[in-house]
Write a protein that holds these residues in place. Structure first.
Motif: not given
Length: 189
Positions: A41-42, A45, A48, A77, A81
């Motif tokens: 999941k990390t 992100k 992206k 950034k 996250i």
């Protein structure tokens, strides 16, 4: 449960001091490493927001380093996250250790990310500049430019020192550190 937050400069020995307390330690840096290795999941992100830097899973720390060195905005950034996930892991750690007398929070951005609580006991780890530089240079993949970027997102050391109830002078000798820790424990227990 008493929460002890460990503060100090990069390379001052915060993790070393935290481990020497003998209580459960939440080490944010270790958790970030685990996150990079295990959290798809990390990865999704980060890929992206940093597609030209983050290539494959598990996340390679050198890709993270290049992204940070490439553009100062990238560090913010990444922190945005990663911080969310680390905060979840910290809450899980606190829940798991809720019956412990003391827990140690070894979180470099404890104050910056407002993770500390009013009743937390803050300890500032102070080390000689020369010793810090020696220790940092021994780290695998040491990069002075990267260290500077990380320092830029941190609050000033004198502020952290003022916010702390205790100061441990770390000479990187176990006997000295344990003696300093025992003095603090006698006052807070």
């Amino acid at each position: 449960m008493k929460r002890i937050g460990i503060l100090g400069d990069i390379g001052s020995g915060k993790s070393y001091v935290a481990r020497n307390f003998g209580y459960p330690v939440f080490n944010a840096d270790e958790q970030v490493s685990i996150l990079y290795r295990r959290s798809r999941k990390t990865f999704v992100k980060l890929k992206k927001i940093l597609p030209k830097h983050i290539k494959s899973f598990p996340i390679n720390k050198s890709e993270i380093s290049k992204a940070i060195l490439d553009n100062k905005v990238n560090l913010k950034k990444i922190i945005k996250i990663v911080h969310i996930e680390i905060k979840k892991k910290m809450f899980s750690f606190l829940k798991k250790n809720k019956n412990k007398e003391i827990v140690i929070l070894d979180i470099p951005l404890l104050l910056e990310n407002k993770i500390n609580k009013k009743g937390d006991i803050l300890i500032f780890v102070q080390s000689q500049r020369k010793l810090i530089i020696e220790k940092l240079k021994k780290r695998k993949n040491f990069n002075s430019k990267l260290v500077k970027k990380f320092k830029n997102v941190q609050l000033p050391l004198d502020y952290k020192k003022r916010k702390s109830q205790f100061i441990i002078k770390n000479d990187f000798k176990e006997k000295t550190v344990k003696k300093e820790i025992n003095k603090i424990l006698q006052k807070i227990l």
